[in-house]
Design an enzyme around this catalytic site. Structure first.
Site, PDB file in Angstrom:
ATOM      1  N   ASP A   1      16.934 -29.486  20.186  1.00  9.83           N
ATOM      2  CA  ASP A   1      15.500 -29.724  20.302  1.00  9.83           C
ATOM      3  C   ASP A   1      15.330 -31.154  20.821  1.00  9.83           C
ATOM      4  O   ASP A   1      16.214 -31.999  20.625  1.00  9.83           O
ATOM      5  CB  ASP A   1      14.848 -29.570  18.928  1.00  9.83           C
ATOM      6  CG  ASP A   1      13.408 -30.036  18.923  1.00  9.83           C
ATOM      7  OD1 ASP A   1      12.642 -29.603  19.794  1.00  9.83           O
ATOM      8  OD2 ASP A   1      13.067 -30.858  18.049  1.00  9.83           O
TER       9      ASP A   1
ATOM     10  N   CYS B   1       3.265   1.666   2.922  1.00 12.69           N
ATOM     11  CA  CYS B   1       4.492   0.867   2.794  1.00 12.69           C
ATOM     12  C   CYS B   1       5.528   1.644   1.995  1.00 12.69           C
ATOM     13  O   CYS B   1       6.722   1.671   2.348  1.00 12.69           O
ATOM     14  CB  CYS B   1       4.202  -0.453   2.085  1.00 12.69           C
ATOM     15  SG  CYS B   1       3.029  -1.520   2.915  1.00 12.69           S
TER      16      CYS B   1
ATOM     17  N   ASP C   1      15.147 -30.016  13.702  1.00 12.98           N
ATOM     18  CA  ASP C   1      14.756 -30.734  12.496  1.00 12.98           C
ATOM     19  C   ASP C   1      14.703 -29.832  11.266  1.00 12.98           C
ATOM     20  O   ASP C   1      14.446 -30.304  10.166  1.00 12.98           O
ATOM     21  CB  ASP C   1      13.427 -31.457  12.678  1.00 12.98           C
ATOM     22  CG  ASP C   1      12.265 -30.493  12.941  1.00 12.98           C
ATOM     23  OD1 ASP C   1      12.437 -29.277  12.747  1.00 12.98           O
ATOM     24  OD2 ASP C   1      11.192 -30.967  13.340  1.00 12.98           O
TER      25      ASP C   1
ATOM     26  N   CYS D   1       0.837  -1.194   0.000  1.00 11.06           N
ATOM     27  CA  CYS D   1       0.000   0.000   0.000  1.00 11.06           C
ATOM     28  C   CYS D   1       0.875   1.248   0.000  1.00 11.06           C
ATOM     29  O   CYS D   1       2.101   1.171   0.080  1.00 11.06           O
ATOM     30  CB  CYS D   1      -0.926   0.014   1.221  1.00 11.06           C
ATOM     31  SG  CYS D   1      -0.027   0.079   2.785  1.00 11.06           S
TER      32      CYS D   1
END
Length: 814
Positions: free
Chosen positions: A502, A19, A700, A16
């Site tokens: 993780d 922006c 992962d 827009c």
């Protein structure tokens, strides 16, 4: 970006007018920007700026949320002979407005350049490098560049030919002039037969041919570099050999121009210098060709032809003619030609070239296979899902090439030194000649010392010290199933103090498994498990899948359940063989007033071991309890122990509960645990842990993307088909945790090799330049011969490349 430049380039994220305003304000706020306008319709920015780097524009737009679109490409660069050449080529292209990053690699003779898209073209980049004195051509960024290997082979052949020619012409010169020092009576024989004047004339003819034929490369490249004010190795050799030849020619043809007692010739020095340096370059080129053996071997894994089903028949076609959807026949023992899915057949496939794991993997219909892997004893029919540059193998080759062409942070120190090194050598040679002219016995001594300084100080070894080790290290890593997507990670990983993992799918198997079962008196374990599986078969929950899988693995006959009811948040209920079967947590049993008896204590103990207890009641009475858990990978404990032995701390970051996370951590000996966090919370935890030093995060590569990006080094534990993990710096192809240790060891050993090379290169020059200048002559009468200087210089480069090649034998966990 130098002086005033107007740049027109693409940006992203515009939606827009506001922006546009924010992007323009971000650009206009930069010092040096005269004006900036952003066009919403074309998504382009137009910037008029003075003395501002393109990286500043990229950073400002990135911060504003409207990133500039960049383009990257690799270029083949000719004429690179030393670290000084690399620096000049980089500065030549970096001075081009719109270039964000540029890295030139001496070992691969390539340049990797990133620029603002549409502000420049690849031809503009190649032209800038060429204008710096090093002809450049774009390489195909979509696939491997086998032409680089062909050029290396041609370079080896050319250097071998020139070396042999130079040696054949130099040998008579050396024997005639120096033979008297080694062979008794040789000097008298020459004087009495052909005479000194004829001897010198013969030497002049042969030495001149050596300089103008096999040695012309030094003159052709060295003197233009001097005229550009950018001297490099070729310039030093050209100056040294030309000075020796010119002085000798004056002594031969116009001796009256020289002071009395200074008439001497050094044709043998000029010829031998050229021959020895060519010989060193030949050995160096052969060794450099071996540094790219990993790429060559990877390219060799792709079959050139394959049997493809066309019109109901099998036809042998070229690999390049296979398209997506084609069905390819893979015979026993043959390499699989494409990435695809098995539609018929079953066989064990050796995937070691991708994963580094030596054990073949069982594959059957529906499984994915990777091009370049080796089929076992069964025939397979494979439907192609990726061909050409889209295959996993092509992706691996591109990753390895990019990593091999990367410039490590440690190289910045070398670049700063080398930038001023050659001018300093020229100054040192000039001062040496001047001092010898004042204090030395003859003009010849001054010439010998000056030429020796020029020759011995050539910075070839400095330029090769880092890139050759990077090439061999990343190539060997790829052979072991470790892909360094970013070359800088090779150095950063060696500096890591903490590695955070993780939990689910990384330290654990990533899927629930039935681990324990206990039944009440009067019940049969198999019968209870079969009844539970009958009910769980009607659910798609991962725990249900694990129970059914275990029942099938035991060969149990699973009956049919009826009147199935899912009790939200508590469990399941159904009728099995006319019996009421209730399955769920202790809360469900309490609600149904079913006493747990001693199973309550057993379930509590299992829970402390990171297992999930599931109670089973049949016809209103407790029948048993089942434990389900995500098992810890077998190698996880050894990995944590091995990392501790390397003084690397281990942490765990997981979205699982604190109770489960701590139980897993206790089993593995991990002290630092962050649990119960969402993906963005993992990134925050990584940022907090980084306060204690360099940190790597292992996940992962998909769910853990924010944490991988936040870490100093992101390590993705993937599988053979999971190579396109954009947020990771390092990809472990096998999916095995042992790959983490491989990556750490490869990083450590490669950096150790680089430090050895740099020490040799710098220590060598620091020690030999004063010796060449003649500081030992007043004390011990030692003056380094230009011939010995040439031999020592050639040896230095060969040593550095040979030392890097030792990494090809690098083992794992040694």
């Amino acid at each position: 970006m130098a002086n005033s430049s107007v740049l027109n380039f693409q940006i992203e994220g515009l939606s827009c007018a506001s922006c546009v305003g924010r992007a323009e304000r971000a650009l206009q706020a930069l010092p040096g920007v005269v004006s900036a306008s952003v066009n919403l319709a074309t998504s382009r920015a137009n910037v008029d700026a003075r003395d501002i780097e393109a990286t500043s524009l990229v950073t400002a737009l990135q911060t504003a949320g409207y990133p500039a679109v960049t383009q990257s490409a690799r270029f083949s660069v000719e004429g690179l002979s030393c670290a000084s050449c690399v620096g000049r080529a980089e500065r030549g292209v970096s001075a081009l407005a719109g270039v964000v990053e540029a890295s030139v690699n001496l070992a691969t003779s390539t340049a990797s350049v990133t620029w603002l898209k549409e502000a420049l073209s690849p031809d503009d980049i190649a032209s800038a490098i060429t204008q710096a004195g090093y002809p450049a051509t774009p390489l195909d960024v979509q696939g491997p560049a086998p032409t680089v290997g062909h050029k290396r082979e041609a370079e080896v052949d050319t250097l071998r030919r020139d070396t042999l020619i130079a040696a054949a012409l130099t040998l008579p010169v050396f024997v005639i002039e120096m033979g008297g020092h080694f062979i008794p009576g040789m000097a008298n024989l020459v004087a009495q037969t052909i005479g000194q004047q004829t001897s010198w004339m013969l030497q002049w003819v042969l030495a001149t041919i050596v300089l103008l034929w096999p040695g012309r490369r030094f003159l052709r490249e060295g003197f233009p570099a001097l005229l550009r004010g950018a001297p490099e190795m070729n310039a030093l050799v050209a100056l040294g050999t030309s000075a020796a030849w010119l002085f000798s020619s004056v002594a031969l043809f116009a001796p009256m121009l020289l002071p009395a007692g200074s008439r001497a010739v050094y044709f043998e020095a000029a010829a031998v210098i050229v021959t020895l340096i060519l010989f060193g370059r030949w050995l160096e080129a052969r060794a450099k060709a071996q540094t790219g053996s990993a790429i060559k071997s990877l390219l060799g894994l792709q079959p050139s032809v394959a049997d493809v089903r066309r019109g109901g028949d099998w036809q042998e076609v070229s690999f390049t003619e296979i398209v997506e959807g084609d069905v390819v026949l893979v015979r026993p023992g043959a390499r699989i030609a494409v990435d695809g899915e098995i539609v018929e057949g079953r066989s064990f496939v050796d995937e070691s070239m991708v994963t580094g794991e030596p054990v073949p993997v069982d594959h059957h219909a529906g499984d994915a296979v990777i091009g370049g892997t080796v089929n076992g004893t069964g025939a397979l029919e494979v439907r192609a899902t990726a061909v050409g540059g889209d295959t996993v193998l092509a992706g691996i080759v591109r990753m390895v090439e990019q990593a091999q062409g990367a410039k490590l942070p440690i190289q910045a120190v070398v670049d700063q030194v080398v930038r001023w090194f050659v001018p300093a050598v020229l100054l040192a040679a000039g001062v040496t000649v001047l001092v010898w002219l004042i204090f030395g016995p003859t003009l010849g001594h001054a010439l010998v010392a000056g030429v020796s300084v020029l020759i011995v100080a050539c910075p070839c070894a400095m330029g090769l010290a880092t890139p050759t080790s990077v090439m061999v290290g990343t190539g060997r890593a790829a052979e072991l199933g470790v892909l360094f997507r970013k070359g800088s990670a090779l150095q950063t990983l060696s500096q890591v103090k903490t590695i955070a993992f993780d939990k689910t799918g990384t330290l654990t198997m990533g899927r629930p498994e039935l681990t324990d079962i206990a039944v009440a008196d009067g019940h049969d374990e198999g019968a209870v498990l079969a009844s539970v599986a009958a009910v769980e078969a009607l659910s798609e929950h991962p725990i249900s899948v694990a129970i059914v899988r275990e029942a099938n693995a035991r060969g149990l006959t699973i009956p049919t359940a009826s009147k199935f009811v899912s009790i939200t948040g508590l469990g399941l209920r159904a009728q099995v063989d006319a019996k009421d079967v209730l399955i769920g947590a202790d809360r469900l049993m309490d609600r149904e007033s079913i006493a747990l008896n001693h199973f309550a204590n057993l379930a509590e103990r299992w829970a402390s071991e990171a297992k999930t207890p599931i109670f089973v009641a049949i016809d209103g009475a407790i029948a048993g309890v089942i434990a389900v858990a995500d098992p810890i990978k077998p190698e996880a404990a050894d990995l944590v122990s091995n990392l501790a032995q390397r003084d690397v701390q281990v942490a765990m970051i997981t979205g699982d509960t604190v109770h489960t996370a701590n139980a897993v951590a206790r089993k593995l000996g991990i002290e630092t645990v962050v649990a119960g966090v969402m993906p963005d919370g993992k990134a925050d935890a990584v940022t907090d842990l980084k306060a204690g030093g360099m940190l790597a995060f292992v996940g992962d590569g998909i769910n853990d993307a924010p944490a991988l990006a936040a870490a100093n080094v992101g390590v993705a534990v993937g599988t053979g088909t999971d190579v396109a993990i954009e947020t990771a710096d390092v990809v472990l192809m096998s999916g095995e945790l042992s790959g983490v240790l491989r990556a750490v060891d490869i990083s450590s050993k490669t950096m150790g090799n680089i430090r050895q090379n740099l020490f040799w290169a710098f220590a060598y020059n620091t020690a030999l330049i004063p010796v060449a200048a003649g500081v030992l002559y007043p004390i011990w009468g030692i003056l380094l011969s230009p011939m010995l200087a040439a031999g020592a210089m050639a040896l230095s480069s060969v040593f550095v490349v040979s030392n890097a090649l030792r990494l090809r034998r690098m083992g794992v966990g040694e």
